[in-house]
Design a protein around this motif. Structure first.
Motif, short mmCIF file in Angstrom:
data_model
loop_
_atom_site.label_atom_id
_atom_site.label_comp_id
_atom_site.label_asym_id
_atom_site.label_seq_id
_atom_site.Cartn_x
_atom_site.Cartn_y
_atom_site.Cartn_z
N MET A 1 48.48 27.38 67.50
CA MET A 1 47.32 28.12 67.12
C MET A 1 47.03 28.02 65.63
N PRO A 2 47.51 27.03 64.91
CA PRO A 2 47.23 26.92 63.48
C PRO A 2 45.73 26.77 63.22
N GLY A 3 45.26 27.33 62.12
CA GLY A 3 43.86 27.23 61.75
C GLY A 3 43.57 28.00 60.49
N ARG A 4 42.34 27.90 60.02
CA ARG A 4 41.90 28.60 58.81
C ARG A 4 40.70 29.48 59.14
N VAL A 5 40.65 30.65 58.51
CA VAL A 5 39.54 31.56 58.69
C VAL A 5 39.08 32.01 57.30
N PRO A 6 38.01 31.39 56.78
CA PRO A 6 37.52 31.84 55.48
C PRO A 6 36.66 33.08 55.62
N GLY A 7 36.50 33.81 54.55
CA GLY A 7 35.65 34.99 54.57
C GLY A 7 35.51 35.55 53.18
N ALA A 8 34.80 36.65 53.05
CA ALA A 8 34.63 37.32 51.77
C ALA A 8 35.17 38.73 51.88
N ASP A 9 35.56 39.29 50.74
CA ASP A 9 36.15 40.61 50.74
C ASP A 9 35.68 41.37 49.51
N ARG A 10 35.48 42.66 49.71
CA ARG A 10 35.18 43.56 48.59
C ARG A 10 35.97 44.83 48.86
N SER A 11 36.57 45.36 47.82
CA SER A 11 37.38 46.56 47.98
C SER A 11 36.55 47.69 48.56
N PRO A 12 37.05 48.35 49.64
CA PRO A 12 36.29 49.44 50.26
C PRO A 12 36.38 50.73 49.45
N GLU A 13 37.24 50.75 48.43
CA GLU A 13 37.41 51.96 47.63
C GLU A 13 36.20 52.17 46.73
N ASP A 14 36.28 53.19 45.91
CA ASP A 14 35.19 53.48 44.97
C ASP A 14 34.88 52.24 44.14
N PRO A 15 33.60 51.93 43.98
CA PRO A 15 33.23 50.76 43.18
C PRO A 15 33.77 50.86 41.76
N ASP A 16 34.16 49.75 41.22
CA ASP A 16 34.69 49.65 39.87
C ASP A 16 33.92 48.54 39.18
N PRO A 17 33.57 48.70 37.91
CA PRO A 17 32.83 47.64 37.21
C PRO A 17 33.53 46.28 37.24
N GLU A 18 34.86 46.29 37.36
CA GLU A 18 35.61 45.04 37.40
C GLU A 18 35.75 44.47 38.81
N GLU B 1 43.38 41.52 36.28
CA GLU B 1 44.69 41.50 36.93
C GLU B 1 44.94 42.77 37.74
N ARG B 2 44.49 43.91 37.24
CA ARG B 2 44.72 45.16 37.96
C ARG B 2 43.97 45.19 39.29
N ARG B 3 42.80 44.54 39.37
CA ARG B 3 42.07 44.46 40.63
C ARG B 3 42.83 43.58 41.62
N ARG B 4 43.40 42.47 41.13
CA ARG B 4 44.21 41.60 41.98
C ARG B 4 45.40 42.36 42.53
N ASP B 5 46.05 43.14 41.66
CA ASP B 5 47.21 43.92 42.07
C ASP B 5 46.86 44.93 43.16
N LEU B 6 45.70 45.56 43.05
CA LEU B 6 45.26 46.52 44.08
C LEU B 6 45.03 45.83 45.42
N HIS B 7 44.43 44.65 45.40
CA HIS B 7 44.21 43.90 46.64
C HIS B 7 45.55 43.45 47.23
N GLU B 8 46.44 42.99 46.39
CA GLU B 8 47.77 42.58 46.88
C GLU B 8 48.48 43.74 47.55
N GLU B 9 48.40 44.91 46.94
CA GLU B 9 49.01 46.10 47.53
C GLU B 9 48.36 46.45 48.88
N GLY B 10 47.04 46.34 48.94
CA GLY B 10 46.34 46.63 50.19
C GLY B 10 46.73 45.67 51.31
N TRP B 11 46.79 44.36 51.00
CA TRP B 11 47.22 43.38 52.00
C TRP B 11 48.66 43.67 52.45
#
Length: 74
Positions: A1-18, A48-58
């Motif tokens: 079942m190998p394959g790729r699934v591309p998509g887009a993501d935006r943090s569902p939390e409160d919007p942040d300017p970054e 970097e802090r936004r990346r860290d938040l996404h990494e924590e969420g995943w």
């Protein structure tokens, strides 16, 4: 079942300017019969802090999958 699934993501939390929409690629790579590995690639992040938040969420989301009883995964 190998394959790729591309998509887009935006943090569902409160919007942040970054915070901005990022591209997420999910790939499945076969390890052996009946097992595969999920690879995630996401970016580019404004800070970097936004990346860290996404990494924590995943990590939290995928950690919940590991906790599912084996009988529910079959």
């Amino acid at each position: 079942m190998p394959g790729r699934v591309p998509g887009a993501d935006r943090s569902p939390e409160d919007p942040d300017p970054e915070d901005r929409e990022t591209v997420v690629t999910r790939s499945l790579r076969e390890i052996d019969a009946g097992r595969c590995e999920l690879l995630l690639d996401q970016g580019d992040f404004a800070a970097e802090r936004r990346r860290d938040l996404h990494e924590e969420g995943w990590s939290q989301s995928l950690g919940k999958l590991v906790e599912l009883p084996a009988s529910r995964r079959d």
